[in-house]
Design a protein around this motif. Structure first.
Motif, PDB file in Angstrom:
ATOM      1  N   ASP A  37      -2.888  12.750  -4.326  1.00  0.00           N
ATOM      2  CA  ASP A  37      -4.224  13.141  -4.763  1.00  0.00           C
ATOM      3  C   ASP A  37      -5.232  12.004  -4.747  1.00  0.00           C
ATOM      4  N   ARG A  38      -4.836  10.811  -4.295  1.00  0.00           N
ATOM      5  CA  ARG A  38      -5.751   9.673  -4.323  1.00  0.00           C
ATOM      6  C   ARG A  38      -5.699   8.906  -3.005  1.00  0.00           C
ATOM      7  N   ARG A  39      -6.767   8.182  -2.738  1.00  0.00           N
ATOM      8  CA  ARG A  39      -6.824   7.303  -1.574  1.00  0.00           C
ATOM      9  C   ARG A  39      -6.867   5.848  -2.009  1.00  0.00           C
ATOM     10  N   PHE A  40      -6.610   4.968  -1.055  1.00  0.00           N
ATOM     11  CA  PHE A  40      -6.717   3.515  -1.257  1.00  0.00           C
ATOM     12  C   PHE A  40      -5.850   3.068  -2.441  1.00  0.00           C
ATOM     13  N   CYS A  41      -4.608   3.515  -2.486  1.00  0.00           N
ATOM     14  CA  CYS A  41      -3.698   3.173  -3.570  1.00  0.00           C
ATOM     15  C   CYS A  41      -2.740   2.070  -3.127  1.00  0.00           C
ATOM     16  N   PHE A  42      -2.338   1.247  -4.063  1.00  0.00           N
ATOM     17  CA  PHE A  42      -1.320   0.233  -3.812  1.00  0.00           C
ATOM     18  C   PHE A  42      -0.463   0.098  -5.066  1.00  0.00           C
ATOM     19  N   ALA A  81       0.846  -1.189   0.000  1.00  0.00           N
ATOM     20  CA  ALA A  81       0.000   0.000   0.000  1.00  0.00           C
ATOM     21  C   ALA A  81       0.884   1.243   0.000  1.00  0.00           C
ATOM     22  N   VAL A  82       0.514   2.240  -0.787  1.00  0.00           N
ATOM     23  CA  VAL A  82       1.298   3.465  -0.911  1.00  0.00           C
ATOM     24  C   VAL A  82       0.377   4.658  -0.674  1.00  0.00           C
ATOM     25  N   ASP A  83       0.985   5.763  -0.285  1.00  0.00           N
ATOM     26  CA  ASP A  83       0.272   7.023  -0.095  1.00  0.00           C
ATOM     27  C   ASP A  83       0.435   7.877  -1.334  1.00  0.00           C
ATOM     28  N   SER A  84      -0.685   8.319  -1.872  1.00  0.00           N
ATOM     29  CA  SER A  84      -0.672   9.184  -3.037  1.00  0.00           C
ATOM     30  C   SER A  84      -1.102  10.578  -2.629  1.00  0.00           C
ATOM     31  N   THR A 114       0.877   1.458 -10.384  1.00  0.00           N
ATOM     32  CA  THR A 114       0.155   2.063  -9.257  1.00  0.00           C
ATOM     33  C   THR A 114      -1.330   2.004  -9.552  1.00  0.00           C
ATOM     34  N   LEU A 115      -2.101   1.436  -8.623  1.00  0.00           N
ATOM     35  CA  LEU A 115      -3.535   1.230  -8.793  1.00  0.00           C
ATOM     36  C   LEU A 115      -4.283   1.836  -7.624  1.00  0.00           C
TER      37      LEU A 115
END
Length: 708
Positions: free
Chosen positions: A338-343, A333-336, A355-356
């Protein structure tokens, strides 16, 4: 009636590309039905117009026949027989005109009305629902895009609530519209049968009633046939009503059960917990695509896992495309910004990063767990979900520290930096050992503290050193990988078998025996266990070329031969019992199978390992038959040489016999008595020739004796 295909209403909420593809097929069928129905309507309308015209023409004919007496003809106007005959014809034609009028009325009610209703009401209703569904689908896409662009900051709760409400409303509208649209399309499959059969049924019944003065047998046959068709139409109508009732019940049930799913927020964990044992998953995700050096864009696609690959598919596409290979990949899981719930998914070699973005936290965690399970190749097992559950439970238990963990870790360390020794704590990997291994000690197959080689190193043998010496003497340049410059071309020209496989070298180690059937499986177990313990993930990819003379490992980039194994040194070859992509073979040095050095090589292939083993076995069989043919040819050549030598000796003996016969004849001629004398002059000549002949006879006689 045959079975009728229908759209699954249960899959309207997921709205997958497969469902859209099936919907496109139904829409294409609807368009074809509409086109065909228009043509059929025009043809039937022409029949109806022709029948009205025939009825009017018949009535006009009857009226003209009745007015025959009122006509004043210059000739034959007072023919009463003709007038009475025409009056009888006028009555018959008038009755026929009445029948035609009745037939026109029946065609209008039984033939034109059903097909007109189907064309003007049912087909137009389908077109209207299609437009409403398209608008609802576009509104849902707009709302979900707006929701995905929400910031992680909690400054404006009112805007977030409006966006969530917009998503809820649009998703509910799309779902309900889609269900009713599917229901109408499914109903159309029944209506198109009745819409085509009922007009024809009415047309034939009207014609039979019109021609009831015809043959009774023919009429009876038509009535039986039309009665059967009428029964079939009634059955189809009853099935349609039952199917419509079931679809309406399904729509109501799904509207009640799916109300909580319309909102994109995370569901209650008590009712919908995160499932971490999945090995397959599909759904919509956002993927980040780079549009410049620092800019990027997000695109919503349908993603699904297929084997060890992550696939994506857009709307309107027939098949999905490969995104990345999930074998031995890493996901986190990564922190974006401008987006949430990214991995993020990183490939095995680290060259590709994807990146999704998921719709919710639960969906994000399930995707991460699924990709983790696939990267461990759990999907290759028979009970993949049970194995994934055990692996996840083991990982949870491994978080708790154990007092003896440090001691076990110290005992598992390798004795040297370059090689990894075999330790007693290595557990079995792959399949269970055979009964022979359970009885005999493992030391009978692999010697203790045997070093494992994880990289390809070209061996230096006496044969290669001899080749280098000969090449140096002849002025040729030697190959540093242990192979002459012309050997590759010679093998390629002479060998009749060429099969190329993509393999990855896992390791090799020396074994005590090359004959045991369990030596390869035991070597696989130790090499895989050593790689897992010491975190060795690097594998050298090569091309394995199988020929009738040797096995070659070729560098795929430089096409240089890394290793060359003569086929005569390959003792056995087999694949793994569970993971068919793993295979290995045992090589025996030229010192003999009993005294020579045996080494086992283990590889991983993209194909089935059994196919590679079969190819190696086929190569050995071809080499064996070629050797037998070569020996037979050499034996035949030796026999031919012996026959030629014998023929030469016989010819020499015959020549000697001929020479002896010639010498004997000359000797006999020289020993004959002289001729009587005639005159003095001639006596001298004859005596001189006689003396010469005697001298020549003596020389021939001496030569014959010396030759004899």
């Amino acid at each position: 009636m045959p079975g009728i295909e229908k759209l699954p209403i249960e899959e309207t909420l997921e709205d997958s590309p497969q469902t859209r593809s099936l919907l496109a097929v139904f829409e294409e069928d609807t368009a074809a039905i509409s086109n065909y129905c228009s043509q059929l309507y025009q043809a039937m309308h022409r029949i109806y117009d022709a029948q009205n015209e025939l009825s009017a023409a018949t009535h006009l004919t009857s009226r003209l026949l009745k007015e025959y007496d009122k006509q004043r003809f210059p000739l034959g106007g007072d023919d009463e027989v003709m007038s009475s005959t025409l009056q009888q014809f006028a009555k018959v034609i008038d009755e026929l005109s009445s029948c035609h009028a009745v037939l026109s009325t029946q065609l209008a009610d039984a033939m034109m009305f059903p097909i007109t209703q189907f064309k003007e009401r049912d087909l137009k209703e389908i077109l209207t629902l299609k437009e409403v569904f398209q608008i609802a689908s576009d509104d849902h896409d707009t709302a979900i895009n707006r929701y995905s662009r929400l910031s992680k900051k909690r400054d404006n709760d009112r805007v977030r609530a409006e966006v969530v409400e917009d998503v809820y409303t649009s998703r509910k509208k799309q779902h309900q519209t889609m269900m009713h649209y599917f229901c109408s399309l499914n109903t159309l499959q029944y209506k198109k049968k009745t819409a085509m059969l009922e007009p024809l049924l009415g047309y034939m019944q009207a014609q039979i009633s019109f021609f009831k003065l015809g043959s009774e047998n023919l009429t009876q046959q038509w009535e039986d046939f039309l009665g059967t068709i009428g029964t079939s139409v009634q059955n189809v109508r009853r099935e349609m009503e039952e199917e419509v009732r079931q679809m309406q019940d399904t729509i109501q049930e799904m509207e009640r059960s799916c109300d909580s799913i319309y909102a994109p927020c995370d569901p209650d964990p008590a009712h919908s917990p995160v499932c971490r044992n999945l090995t397959r998953k599909q759904g919509y995700l956002y993927i980040r695509n780079k549009t410049g050096l620092v800019s990027s864009s997000w695109e919503r696609q349908y993603f699904f896992t297929q084997g060890g690959n992550l696939m994506q598919q857009g709307r309107g596409e027939v098949a999905g495309g490969l995104v990345t290979d999930l074998d031995n990949c890493s996901v986190m899981a990564v922190d974006s910004d401008d987006r949430r719930f990214c991995f993020q998914v990183t490939s095995f070699d680290g060259k590709k990063v994807v990146t999704l973005q998921a719709e919710s936290r639960k969906d994000c965690e399930e995707w991460i767990a699924t990709i983790n399970n696939i990267s461990k190749r759990i999907y290759l097992s028979e009970n993949a979900e049970e194995l994934a559950a055990r692996v996840n439970q083991t990982a949870i238990e491994a978080v708790t520290p154990s007092p003896s963990f440090q001691q076990r870790h110290e005992s598992m360390r390798p004795s040297s930096k370059g090689h990894v020794g075999r330790t007693s704590s290595i557990s079995s990997v792959g399949s269970d050992p055979s009964p022979a291994l359970s009885v005999l000690s493992l030391d009978a197959l692999v010697a203790p503290d045997t070093p494992i080689q994880f990289d390809i190193i070209s061996p230096v043998s006496e044969e290669n050193s001899g080749q280098s010496k000969s090449s140096a003497q002849s002025g040729r340049r030697s190959n540093p990988f242990g192979e002459g410059g012309d050997s590759t071309s010679e093998d390629g020209e002479e060998s009749i078998l060429h099969q190329l496989f993509i393999v990855r070298f896992l390791g090799s180690m020396e074994v005590r025996t090359a004959e045991s059937p369990d030596v390869i499986s035991e070597t696989m177990r130790q090499i895989l266990a050593a790689r897992a313990i010491h975190n060795i993930f690097r594998m050298t990819e090569s091309h394995l070329l199988v020929t009738c003379d040797c096995l070659k490992l070729i560098d795929p980039q430089t096409q240089v031969t890394r290793l060359r194994f003569p086929l005569s040194t390959v003792v056995q070859c087999s694949s793994h019992q569970d993971n068919k992509r793993l295979f290995g073979f045992v090589l025996q040095s030229t010192g003999g199978r009993g005294d020579g050095r045996a080494v086992c090589y283990i590889f991983e292939s993209n194909n089935d390992g059994e196919k590679i083993c079969d190819s190696i076995g086929l190569a050995k069989q071809i080499a064996f038959h070629s050797e037998m043919d070569r020996k037979a040819v050499e034996k035949k050549k030796e026999q031919d040489k012996a026959k030629e030598k014998q023929q030469e000796e016989l010819s020499k003996q015959r020549q000697i016999e001929k020479d002896l016969e010639e010498q004997s004849r000359l000797i006999a001629a020289s020993s004959r008595p002289a001729n009587p004398s005639a005159s003095d002059g001639h006596v001298l000549v004859l005596s001189h020739s006689h003396s010469e002949d005697s001298d020549a006879g003596d020389e021939v006689k001496k030569r014959g004796e010396s030759d004899a």
